[in-house]
Design a protein around this motif. Sequence first.
Motif, PDB file in Angstrom:
ATOM      1  N   ASP A 226       0.823  -1.213   0.000  1.00  0.00           N
ATOM      2  CA  ASP A 226       0.000   0.000   0.000  1.00  0.00           C
ATOM      3  C   ASP A 226       0.860   1.268   0.000  1.00  0.00           C
ATOM      4  O   ASP A 226       0.394   2.339   0.343  1.00  0.00           O
ATOM      5  CB  ASP A 226      -0.910  -0.012   1.246  1.00  0.00           C
ATOM      6  CG  ASP A 226      -1.977   1.066   1.200  1.00  0.00           C
ATOM      7  OD1 ASP A 226      -2.438   1.387   0.090  1.00  0.00           O
ATOM      8  OD2 ASP A 226      -2.346   1.580   2.277  1.00  0.00           O
ATOM      9  N   ASN A 230       3.411   2.004  -4.934  1.00  0.00           N
ATOM     10  CA  ASN A 230       2.389   1.084  -5.416  1.00  0.00           C
ATOM     11  C   ASN A 230       1.114   1.818  -5.811  1.00  0.00           C
ATOM     12  O   ASN A 230       0.437   1.424  -6.763  1.00  0.00           O
ATOM     13  CB  ASN A 230       2.080   0.036  -4.344  1.00  0.00           C
ATOM     14  CG  ASN A 230       3.034  -1.141  -4.411  1.00  0.00           C
ATOM     15  OD1 ASN A 230       3.012  -1.908  -5.363  1.00  0.00           O
ATOM     16  ND2 ASN A 230       3.886  -1.276  -3.404  1.00  0.00           N
ATOM     17  N   LYS A 231       0.805   2.883  -5.085  1.00  0.00           N
ATOM     18  CA  LYS A 231      -0.370   3.683  -5.433  1.00  0.00           C
ATOM     19  C   LYS A 231      -0.193   4.352  -6.807  1.00  0.00           C
ATOM     20  O   LYS A 231      -1.158   4.538  -7.550  1.00  0.00           O
ATOM     21  CB  LYS A 231      -0.629   4.734  -4.368  1.00  0.00           C
ATOM     22  CG  LYS A 231      -1.132   4.154  -3.048  1.00  0.00           C
ATOM     23  CD  LYS A 231      -1.303   5.240  -1.988  1.00  0.00           C
ATOM     24  CE  LYS A 231      -1.770   4.645  -0.676  1.00  0.00           C
ATOM     25  NZ  LYS A 231      -1.877   5.675   0.400  1.00  0.00           N
ATOM     26  N   ALA A 234      -0.907   1.607  -9.310  1.00  0.00           N
ATOM     27  CA  ALA A 234      -2.337   1.322  -9.259  1.00  0.00           C
ATOM     28  C   ALA A 234      -3.141   2.443  -9.900  1.00  0.00           C
ATOM     29  O   ALA A 234      -4.100   2.204 -10.647  1.00  0.00           O
ATOM     30  CB  ALA A 234      -2.771   1.115  -7.810  1.00  0.00           C
ATOM     31  N   ALA A 415      -6.213   0.220  -5.919  1.00  0.00           N
ATOM     32  CA  ALA A 415      -5.603   0.644  -4.656  1.00  0.00           C
ATOM     33  C   ALA A 415      -6.265  -0.063  -3.475  1.00  0.00           C
ATOM     34  O   ALA A 415      -5.590  -0.486  -2.528  1.00  0.00           O
ATOM     35  CB  ALA A 415      -5.712   2.158  -4.497  1.00  0.00           C
ATOM     36  N   ARG A 419      -4.521  -2.576  -0.699  1.00  0.00           N
ATOM     37  CA  ARG A 419      -4.643  -2.296   0.733  1.00  0.00           C
ATOM     38  C   ARG A 419      -5.249  -3.500   1.473  1.00  0.00           C
ATOM     39  O   ARG A 419      -4.763  -3.895   2.541  1.00  0.00           O
ATOM     40  CB  ARG A 419      -5.530  -1.072   0.949  1.00  0.00           C
ATOM     41  CG  ARG A 419      -5.605  -0.600   2.404  1.00  0.00           C
ATOM     42  CD  ARG A 419      -6.499   0.624   2.546  1.00  0.00           C
ATOM     43  NE  ARG A 419      -6.117   1.663   1.608  1.00  0.00           N
ATOM     44  CZ  ARG A 419      -6.856   2.033   0.545  1.00  0.00           C
ATOM     45  NH1 ARG A 419      -8.019   1.437   0.303  1.00  0.00           N
ATOM     46  NH2 ARG A 419      -6.450   2.986  -0.260  1.00  0.00           N
TER      47      ARG A 419
END
Length: 438
Positions: A226, A230-231, A234, A415, A419
């Motif tokens: 998360d 990575n966001k 994503a 996302a 998470r």
Amino acid sequence: MKRSTIRCAGIVGAVALTLTVGGCSDSGSGSGSGSDSASSGGKASITFWGWAPGYEDAVKAFNKSHPDIKVSYQSVQPGAKGGYEKMLNAVKADNAPCLAQVGYETLPSFAAQGALTDVTEHASADKDDYQEAAWKSVTLADRVYAAPVDTGPMALFYNKKVFDSLDLKPPTTWAEYEAAAEKIHKSDPKRYISAPYLDYDYAGLAWQTGASWFGTKGDAWQVTMDSEANKKVAGYWQGLADKGLISDAPMYDQAWYTGLGNGDIATVVGAVWQAGVIKGGAKSGSGQWAVAPLPQWSKGDKRVGNAGGSSTAVLKGCENPEAAWEFAHWLSTDREAFGDLVDKAALYPAAKDLLDLPQLKSADPYFGGQKIYDVFADASGQVNASWTWGPLMTKTAADLNDGLGKAWAGESTIADALRTAQDKTVGEMKKQGLQVAE
């Protein structure tokens, strides 16, 4: 028979973390009832479980050229389809083979269950024979547990016929890729730039940009699915999906193959082994496809992700770790044997000196006569070597896929999937007694 010495202390880093669950890992020779042994004449006898096409023939070739070692090959179901469960059950029953085909992503899970043998003393001298990222994938806390076999450097498979018809060139950046996606879909509402990506295919997208999923901090695991990096990944793919630029055909489904064959799905961002998948499942696309380097986040960068790849792992209880390593290393580095594996299993070598194999230099009619492996040869040296797999990847991948499936269907977001997968992974790690850094 003499039992092997078991080491449970003094292990640091990733191995120490995984072995919190497994308890111990075998440090070398000895197994109570395993099938592998040394004959009265001193000839080593080892067993190898795997599923890759061509492995049985490779074993026969090895046995002919190595009279002091006899390798017996047993074909098992692919790992996720039962092979891994069979291997782990054999370890628990103290009758496991010396060697087993284990994917890089699953190796830490085997370590977590104490199912591996440390072969560092036999393997360390061969480190430089392998690509850095591949060697790192079989090494935990500076200890070696397997020989790298193949890798999955990524590139862009694209329908050249579709691109040429729209006066498009292969995108060199992800911004150009998005622009191409918009133009392709505008030309025909049934056309899309790509299909959705799941589990390890999606992991390769994160891998390229340095968006790690796992790491270590002191004596604890870090789970970073998360993270801001990575966001970013994503958000990019979510943006394509929100614009309606991603097909709803699942990868490896017949609808996906149909789309590849008729041009409705114009690209596959994938590993080298996807060449065989595309050729085998979308025969009607022959002559229309080509391969280009992976698009970059910033123009001029040269960073590549990896998707897939496997090792020949030495399992707990192996009585002949030296002989086991000799075969495992031979399998990964012998030119004739690996050339056959390229032909029969489309494996791409982890060994540096095999990147010039004749089988990797031929023109491929399916890809318009292009020598596609030249692209992957360049990509293999650009794979980001910092990636680390987690200790519970089977569960992590299953939880991620559940979320990604909902995200690609518009019921959630990518996302959110990351998470949720992180939260569930952390929960399971704590449940199993693994230390996790907050």
